[in-house]
Design a protein around this motif. Structure first.
Motif, mmCIF file in Angstrom:
data_model
loop_
_atom_site.group_PDB
_atom_site.id
_atom_site.type_symbol
_atom_site.label_atom_id
_atom_site.label_comp_id
_atom_site.label_asym_id
_atom_site.label_seq_id
_atom_site.Cartn_x
_atom_site.Cartn_y
_atom_site.Cartn_z
ATOM 1 N N TRP A 78 49.410 -7.895 104.971
ATOM 2 C CA TRP A 78 50.804 -7.812 105.407
ATOM 3 C C TRP A 78 51.773 -8.287 104.315
ATOM 4 N N GLN A 79 51.328 -8.423 103.093
ATOM 5 C CA GLN A 79 52.177 -9.027 102.066
ATOM 6 C C GLN A 79 53.541 -8.348 101.945
ATOM 7 N N ALA A 80 53.562 -7.031 101.896
ATOM 8 C CA ALA A 80 54.841 -6.321 101.738
ATOM 9 C C ALA A 80 55.763 -6.587 102.920
ATOM 10 N N GLN A 81 55.191 -6.827 104.094
ATOM 11 C CA GLN A 81 56.020 -7.072 105.273
ATOM 12 C C GLN A 81 56.536 -8.517 105.299
ATOM 13 N N TRP A 82 55.652 -9.490 105.034
ATOM 14 C CA TRP A 82 56.178 -10.844 105.106
ATOM 15 C C TRP A 82 57.187 -11.147 103.997
ATOM 16 N N LEU A 83 57.045 -10.467 102.858
ATOM 17 C CA LEU A 83 58.041 -10.655 101.800
ATOM 18 C C LEU A 83 59.420 -10.194 102.260
ATOM 19 N N ASN A 118 60.338 1.028 128.262
ATOM 20 C CA ASN A 118 61.391 0.839 127.265
ATOM 21 C C ASN A 118 60.803 1.011 125.863
ATOM 22 N N ALA A 119 60.314 2.224 125.580
ATOM 23 C CA ALA A 119 59.657 2.480 124.303
ATOM 24 C C ALA A 119 60.213 3.743 123.660
ATOM 25 N N ARG A 120 60.124 3.778 122.337
ATOM 26 C CA ARG A 120 60.484 4.991 121.606
ATOM 27 C C ARG A 120 59.533 5.154 120.433
ATOM 28 N N LEU A 121 59.457 6.367 119.925
ATOM 29 C CA LEU A 121 58.534 6.703 118.844
ATOM 30 C C LEU A 121 59.305 7.059 117.584
ATOM 31 N N GLU A 122 58.879 6.488 116.462
ATOM 32 C CA GLU A 122 59.406 6.848 115.143
ATOM 33 C C GLU A 122 58.248 7.288 114.260
ATOM 34 N N VAL A 123 58.452 8.348 113.484
ATOM 35 C CA VAL A 123 57.405 8.896 112.624
ATOM 36 C C VAL A 123 57.767 8.651 111.161
ATOM 37 N N LEU A 136 50.694 -0.308 104.136
ATOM 38 C CA LEU A 136 50.307 -0.275 102.725
ATOM 39 C C LEU A 136 50.822 0.955 101.998
ATOM 40 N N ASP A 137 50.792 2.129 102.652
ATOM 41 C CA ASP A 137 51.174 3.341 101.909
ATOM 42 C C ASP A 137 52.658 3.672 101.989
ATOM 43 N N GLN A 138 53.371 3.123 102.974
ATOM 44 C CA GLN A 138 54.823 3.340 103.072
ATOM 45 C C GLN A 138 55.517 2.034 103.494
ATOM 46 N N PRO A 139 55.365 0.970 102.702
ATOM 47 C CA PRO A 139 55.903 -0.329 103.123
ATOM 48 C C PRO A 139 57.419 -0.372 103.258
ATOM 49 N N GLN A 159 62.002 -1.133 106.803
ATOM 50 C CA GLN A 159 63.346 -0.770 107.249
ATOM 51 C C GLN A 159 63.369 -0.551 108.762
ATOM 52 N N LEU A 160 62.365 0.147 109.283
ATOM 53 C CA LEU A 160 62.288 0.371 110.725
ATOM 54 C C LEU A 160 62.148 -0.945 111.480
ATOM 55 N N ILE A 161 61.260 -1.821 110.998
ATOM 56 C CA ILE A 161 61.032 -3.094 111.684
ATOM 57 C C ILE A 161 62.295 -3.943 111.680
ATOM 58 N N LEU A 162 62.930 -4.072 110.519
ATOM 59 C CA LEU A 162 64.130 -4.911 110.431
ATOM 60 C C LEU A 162 65.252 -4.378 111.315
ATOM 61 N N SER A 163 65.431 -3.072 111.353
ATOM 62 C CA SER A 163 66.467 -2.486 112.212
ATOM 63 C C SER A 163 66.156 -2.753 113.681
#
Length: 268
Positions: free
Chosen positions: A35-40, A228-233, A243-246, A251-255
């Motif tokens: 998770w390095q790219a995410q926790w950074l 209360n769910a939605r899908l993003e691709v 790992l392949d699209q950090p 950006q999706l997580i932070l938003s």
């Protein structure tokens, strides 16, 4: 690395940043370091907890049969012991299944949930699924985890520029212990949290790589059953999206984490 002793064994984890807590749950055969790219990115705004789930990394051993509900209950005890709840949860693949089961058992612990390349159930209802599971277990037993890792690395990271990611994946999966890996795999076969999520209104962001193992139609079907769910691709991503699209994932997580939470009803 920090450690927490629970009745079932030691949990190993790391903390980064400060603020509202975000718990990151890795996939099968992975570990907290992936998770390095995410926790950074996330630790600039939140308190980020990366944990080694049972049977993985430096976490406690899985030496006998268990179930996903039992493992999620242990995760709930981890959250309670560290007084993290309620917290945001981000889970990849098996870690996402942990997250769905946690949400079904203890919705009070989860403010919002990001489910990456995962599902709230793992039905074994076709010969295709049964054969894939049989082949994976036979490959691990006969040839070992390095052979499985090499096969998966080529599928997950097919481009020449992704050679470092292939090497990282092979090293990570190969470091697992065979009994632990197989017990973790068997824990979610045939499991489902979907019926128990019917009344849960916690915001859920389902993220799928466009080249993930399971088709988008499968994810759209279960998203439609959640309150209360939605899908993003994410385009040009396989199963290992962190790992392949950090950048796109971060950006999706932070938003999503910045969105206002729904108001609770007076009866809640």
């Amino acid at each position: 690395m920090l450690q927490l002793e629970l009745p079932q064994g030691t949990w190993c984890y790391e903390r980064y940043g400060s603020g509202s807590p975000v718990l990151l749950l890795h996939g099968l055969g992975s570990a907290r370091q992936d998770w390095q790219a995410q926790w950074l990115a996330l630790s600039q705004h939140y308190l980020v907890i990366c944990v080694d789930l049972p049977g993985h990394g430096e976490g406690r051993r899985l030496l006998q049969h268990t179930t996903l509900p039992a493992l999620a209950a242990e995760l709930a005890a981890f959250i309670d012991a560290l007084e993290l709840g309620p917290c945001a949860v981000v889970g990849l693949s098996m870690g996402g299944m942990y997250g769905f089961e946690l949400l079904a058992q203890r919705p009070d612990l989860v403010t919002r949930f990001v489910a990456i390349n995962t599902a709230p159930h793992f039905p074994v209802d076709t010969w295709q699924i049964r054969s894939k599971l049989w082949l994976r277990e036979r490959l691990v037993r006969w040839l070992g985890l390095p052979a499985l890792a090499g096969t998966l690395a080529k599928k997950l990271f097919p481009y020449p520029a992704q050679a470092p990611l292939r090497e990282q994946l092979i090293a990570r999966i190969s470091a697992n212990r065979m009994p632990d890996y197989l017990h973790a795999l068997r824990a979610f076969i045939g499991w489902s949290a979907l019926p128990r999520l019917a009344g849960v209104n916690t915001p859920i962001l389902v993220v799928s790589g466009d080249r993930d193992y399971t088709p988008l139609a499968f994810k759209r079907a279960y998203v439609a059953e959640l309150a209360n769910a939605r899908l993003e691709v994410i385009v040009d991503s396989g199963h290992a999206t962190p790992l392949d699209q950090p950048e796109a994932l971060n950006q999706l997580i932070l938003s999503f984490l910045a969105e206002p939470l729904p108001l609770k009803s007076p009866a809640a």
